[in-house]
Design a protein around this motif. Structure first.
Motif, PDB file in Angstrom:
ATOM      1  N   ASN A 125      -3.199   5.029   9.059  1.00 57.10           N
ATOM      2  CA  ASN A 125      -3.280   3.758   7.553  1.00 57.10           C
ATOM      3  C   ASN A 125      -4.101   2.541   7.856  1.00 57.10           C
ATOM      4  O   ASN A 125      -3.778   1.723   7.005  1.00 57.10           O
ATOM      5  N   TYR A 126      -4.823   2.607   8.953  1.00 62.45           N
ATOM      6  CA  TYR A 126      -5.534   1.412   9.097  1.00 62.45           C
ATOM      7  C   TYR A 126      -7.043   1.790   9.517  1.00 62.45           C
ATOM      8  O   TYR A 126      -7.582   1.326  10.430  1.00 62.45           O
ATOM      9  N   GLY A 127      -7.499   2.635   8.730  1.00 62.93           N
ATOM     10  CA  GLY A 127      -8.919   3.263   8.594  1.00 62.93           C
ATOM     11  C   GLY A 127      -9.884   2.335   8.042  1.00 62.93           C
ATOM     12  O   GLY A 127      -9.607   1.301   7.574  1.00 62.93           O
ATOM     13  N   PRO A 128     -11.147   2.784   8.338  1.00 64.96           N
ATOM     14  CA  PRO A 128     -12.173   1.721   7.568  1.00 64.96           C
ATOM     15  C   PRO A 128     -12.010   1.668   6.224  1.00 64.96           C
ATOM     16  O   PRO A 128     -12.311   0.573   5.687  1.00 64.96           O
ATOM     17  N   GLU A 129     -11.522   2.415   5.534  1.00 68.84           N
ATOM     18  CA  GLU A 129     -11.192   2.380   3.833  1.00 68.84           C
ATOM     19  C   GLU A 129     -10.153   1.208   3.611  1.00 68.84           C
ATOM     20  O   GLU A 129     -10.156   0.751   2.418  1.00 68.84           O
ATOM     21  N   THR A 130      -9.487   0.799   4.561  1.00 71.50           N
ATOM     22  CA  THR A 130      -8.598  -0.267   4.316  1.00 71.50           C
ATOM     23  C   THR A 130      -9.014  -1.296   4.966  1.00 71.50           C
ATOM     24  O   THR A 130      -8.158  -2.623   4.808  1.00 71.50           O
ATOM     25  N   ASP A 178       0.842  -1.241   0.010  1.00 70.94           N
ATOM     26  CA  ASP A 178      -0.111   0.025   0.152  1.00 70.94           C
ATOM     27  C   ASP A 178       0.830   1.332   0.065  1.00 70.94           C
ATOM     28  O   ASP A 178       1.709   1.377   0.691  1.00 70.94           O
ATOM     29  N   GLU A 179       0.607   2.331  -0.887  1.00 73.10           N
ATOM     30  CA  GLU A 179       1.206   3.302  -1.113  1.00 73.10           C
ATOM     31  C   GLU A 179       1.372   4.208   0.349  1.00 73.10           C
ATOM     32  O   GLU A 179       2.332   4.706   0.567  1.00 73.10           O
ATOM     33  N   LYS A 180       0.252   4.385   1.039  1.00 70.86           N
ATOM     34  CA  LYS A 180       0.296   5.155   2.114  1.00 70.86           C
ATOM     35  C   LYS A 180       1.187   4.602   3.306  1.00 70.86           C
ATOM     36  O   LYS A 180       1.853   5.172   4.089  1.00 70.86           O
ATOM     37  N   MET A 181       1.096   3.068   3.265  1.00 70.24           N
ATOM     38  CA  MET A 181       1.959   2.400   4.302  1.00 70.24           C
ATOM     39  C   MET A 181       3.503   2.344   3.869  1.00 70.24           C
ATOM     40  O   MET A 181       4.255   2.667   4.708  1.00 70.24           O
ATOM     41  N   ILE A 182       3.918   2.503   2.526  1.00 70.75           N
ATOM     42  CA  ILE A 182       5.183   2.684   2.243  1.00 70.75           C
ATOM     43  C   ILE A 182       5.747   3.964   2.667  1.00 70.75           C
ATOM     44  O   ILE A 182       6.930   3.987   3.140  1.00 70.75           O
ATOM     45  N   ASP A 183       4.936   5.020   2.241  1.00 67.60           N
ATOM     46  CA  ASP A 183       5.165   6.393   2.667  1.00 67.60           C
ATOM     47  C   ASP A 183       5.608   6.756   4.066  1.00 67.60           C
ATOM     48  O   ASP A 183       6.631   7.043   4.448  1.00 67.60           O
ATOM     49  N   ASN A 216     -16.314 -12.263  11.693  1.00 67.92           N
ATOM     50  CA  ASN A 216     -15.615 -11.379  12.612  1.00 67.92           C
ATOM     51  C   ASN A 216     -14.040 -11.512  12.692  1.00 67.92           C
ATOM     52  O   ASN A 216     -13.368 -10.724  12.603  1.00 67.92           O
ATOM     53  N   LEU A 217     -13.697 -12.903  13.266  1.00 66.76           N
ATOM     54  CA  LEU A 217     -12.468 -13.158  13.808  1.00 66.76           C
ATOM     55  C   LEU A 217     -11.432 -13.022  12.282  1.00 66.76           C
ATOM     56  O   LEU A 217     -10.300 -12.616  12.659  1.00 66.76           O
ATOM     57  N   SER A 218     -11.987 -13.490  11.105  1.00 65.93           N
ATOM     58  CA  SER A 218     -11.250 -13.290  10.139  1.00 65.93           C
ATOM     59  C   SER A 218     -10.660 -12.104   9.396  1.00 65.93           C
ATOM     60  O   SER A 218      -9.824 -11.951   8.603  1.00 65.93           O
ATOM     61  N   CYS A 219     -11.391 -11.109   9.942  1.00 65.85           N
ATOM     62  CA  CYS A 219     -11.031  -9.584   9.451  1.00 65.85           C
ATOM     63  C   CYS A 219     -10.470  -8.660  10.690  1.00 65.85           C
ATOM     64  O   CYS A 219     -10.225  -7.510  10.511  1.00 65.85           O
ATOM     65  N   THR A 220     -10.074  -9.329  11.547  1.00 70.68           N
ATOM     66  CA  THR A 220      -9.268  -8.395  12.588  1.00 70.68           C
ATOM     67  C   THR A 220      -7.785  -8.030  12.136  1.00 70.68           C
ATOM     68  O   THR A 220      -7.375  -8.534  11.235  1.00 70.68           O
ATOM     69  N   ASN A 221      -7.336  -7.061  12.748  1.00 69.95           N
ATOM     70  CA  ASN A 221      -5.901  -6.529  12.559  1.00 69.95           C
ATOM     71  C   ASN A 221      -5.533  -5.823  14.017  1.00 69.95           C
ATOM     72  O   ASN A 221      -6.325  -4.929  14.424  1.00 69.95           O
ATOM     73  N   VAL A 222      -4.395  -6.057  14.403  1.00 70.75           N
ATOM     74  CA  VAL A 222      -3.909  -5.488  15.723  1.00 70.75           C
ATOM     75  C   VAL A 222      -3.697  -3.939  15.605  1.00 70.75           C
ATOM     76  O   VAL A 222      -3.831  -3.385  16.707  1.00 70.75           O
ATOM     77  N   PHE A 223      -3.748  -3.268  14.540  1.00 65.21           N
ATOM     78  CA  PHE A 223      -3.561  -1.792  14.229  1.00 65.21           C
ATOM     79  C   PHE A 223      -4.750  -1.300  13.617  1.00 65.21           C
ATOM     80  O   PHE A 223      -4.735  -0.011  13.437  1.00 65.21           O
ATOM     81  N   ALA A 224      -5.881  -1.733  14.002  1.00 59.29           N
ATOM     82  CA  ALA A 224      -7.183  -1.258  13.480  1.00 59.29           C
ATOM     83  C   ALA A 224      -7.286   0.058  13.964  1.00 59.29           C
ATOM     84  O   ALA A 224      -7.431   0.048  15.511  1.00 59.29           O
ATOM     85  N   GLY A 225      -7.691   1.102  13.368  1.00 55.34           N
ATOM     86  CA  GLY A 225      -8.122   2.395  14.004  1.00 55.34           C
ATOM     87  C   GLY A 225      -6.890   3.211  14.160  1.00 55.34           C
ATOM     88  O   GLY A 225      -7.089   4.479  14.392  1.00 55.34           O
ATOM     89  N   THR A 226      -5.775   2.951  13.835  1.00 56.06           N
ATOM     90  CA  THR A 226      -4.520   3.663  13.854  1.00 56.06           C
ATOM     91  C   THR A 226      -4.121   4.184  12.448  1.00 56.06           C
ATOM     92  O   THR A 226      -4.850   3.738  11.371  1.00 56.06           O
ATOM     93  N   ASN A 245      -2.675  -6.267  -4.787  1.00 57.25           N
ATOM     94  CA  ASN A 245      -1.870  -7.420  -3.976  1.00 57.25           C
ATOM     95  C   ASN A 245      -1.902  -7.199  -2.574  1.00 57.25           C
ATOM     96  O   ASN A 245      -2.193  -5.776  -2.379  1.00 57.25           O
ATOM     97  N   ASN A 246      -1.477  -7.982  -1.736  1.00 52.17           N
ATOM     98  CA  ASN A 246      -1.668  -7.914  -0.353  1.00 52.17           C
ATOM     99  C   ASN A 246      -0.090  -7.977   0.364  1.00 52.17           C
ATOM    100  O   ASN A 246       0.495  -8.891  -0.457  1.00 52.17           O
ATOM    101  N   SER A 247       0.256  -7.527   1.396  1.00 53.27           N
ATOM    102  CA  SER A 247       1.569  -7.560   1.836  1.00 53.27           C
ATOM    103  C   SER A 247       2.063  -8.763   2.302  1.00 53.27           C
ATOM    104  O   SER A 247       3.183  -9.424   2.013  1.00 53.27           O
ATOM    105  N   GLY A 248       0.920  -9.861   2.633  1.00 54.57           N
ATOM    106  CA  GLY A 248       1.314 -10.979   3.153  1.00 54.57           C
ATOM    107  C   GLY A 248       1.820 -11.897   2.053  1.00 54.57           C
ATOM    108  O   GLY A 248       2.773 -12.604   2.116  1.00 54.57           O
ATOM    109  N   MET A 249       1.064 -11.904   0.931  1.00 53.91           N
ATOM    110  CA  MET A 249       1.444 -12.608  -0.319  1.00 53.91           C
ATOM    111  C   MET A 249       2.610 -12.265  -0.888  1.00 53.91           C
ATOM    112  O   MET A 249       3.492 -13.092  -1.350  1.00 53.91           O
ATOM    113  N   TYR A 250       2.720 -10.949  -0.897  1.00 52.25           N
ATOM    114  CA  TYR A 250       3.972 -10.278  -1.471  1.00 52.25           C
ATOM    115  C   TYR A 250       5.186 -10.687  -0.633  1.00 52.25           C
ATOM    116  O   TYR A 250       6.153 -10.905  -1.324  1.00 52.25           O
ATOM    117  N   ALA A 251       5.028 -10.622   0.684  1.00 53.35           N
ATOM    118  CA  ALA A 251       6.210 -11.115   1.646  1.00 53.35           C
ATOM    119  C   ALA A 251       6.666 -12.567   1.336  1.00 53.35           C
ATOM    120  O   ALA A 251       7.718 -12.898   1.058  1.00 53.35           O
TER     121      ALA A 251
END
Length: 199
Positions: free
Chosen positions: A133-138, A48-53, A121-131, A90-96
């Motif tokens: 570059n991890y807003g609702p749009e992502t 993701d471009e914003k994450m790269i920045d 619910n469990l399948s879409c969680t993220n430890v950084f949610a709400g921080t 692409n997603n970073s996990g697969m790219y890794a």
């Protein structure tokens, strides 16, 4: 063929109670996105471009970052989606995983990849949610997982000499995967294996 393992660390909630220091210095670690905020991996991967920045503006050493080298790498391969007019991002996990395989790692131990949990619910969680570059749009939704699973199975079939081991707790209901080189183990099994291998 000799076993050459590496860890791929995503950011699903399933890894929250696992101490990543337990895998430090065991095998190389390819971390995804904002992992650097709490843990220093050997390589840091982002698409993701914003994450790269964000990463590029941080103190993380850029010589250990792995970002897309071309526009094509920002998207899933055409071969995975024959006849489709537009390709999914692409997603970073697969790219890794791709970049780890390029570095000749052939056992990929994947932590924090919750899209393999069969729960809306469990399948879409993220430890950084709400921080940052991890807003609702992502935020991924359950329906996105169908595409992710298809991509993973296609990718595994293209790398039949690589074993993909996903670490998820036993109590989580898992998606059924048909690929012969995709396996699932618990965190306890991972810990036992680390302990055995470091004795």
């Amino acid at each position: 063929m000799n076993s050459n393992p590496a860890f791929i660390v995503g950011n699903g909630e399933s890894r929250r109670n696992f101490d990543l220091n337990a895998i430090k210095d065991v095998s190389p670690i390819f971390g995804c996105n904002a992992l650097y905020r709490e843990f220093l991996s050997d390589w840091l991967v982002a698409v993701d471009e914003k994450m790269i920045d964000e990463i590029s503006s941080s103190d993380y050493p850029l010589e250990y970052t792995l970002f897309p080298r071309s526009l094509a790498e920002e998207y899933e391969p055409e071969d995975c989606h024959p006849g489709r007019s537009s390709l999914p991002k692409n997603n970073s996990g697969m790219y890794a995983m791709q970049r780890a395989i390029e570095k000749n790692y052939n056992v990929l131990i994947c932590i924090g990849f919750d899209f393999l949990i069969q729960d809306r619910n469990l399948s879409c969680t993220n430890v950084f949610a709400g921080t940052q570059n991890y807003g609702p749009e992502t935020h991924a939704v359950f329906e996105d997982n169908i595409g992710r699973i298809h991509y993973l199975e296609w990718f595994a079939s293209k790398h039949s000499n690589v074993n993909f081991i996903f670490v998820l707790e036993d109590e989580f209901p898992k998606v059924k995967i048909e690929s012969k080189n995709i396996f699932m183990i618990s965190y306890n099994t991972l810990k036992l294996n680390i302990h055995r291998d470091t004795q």
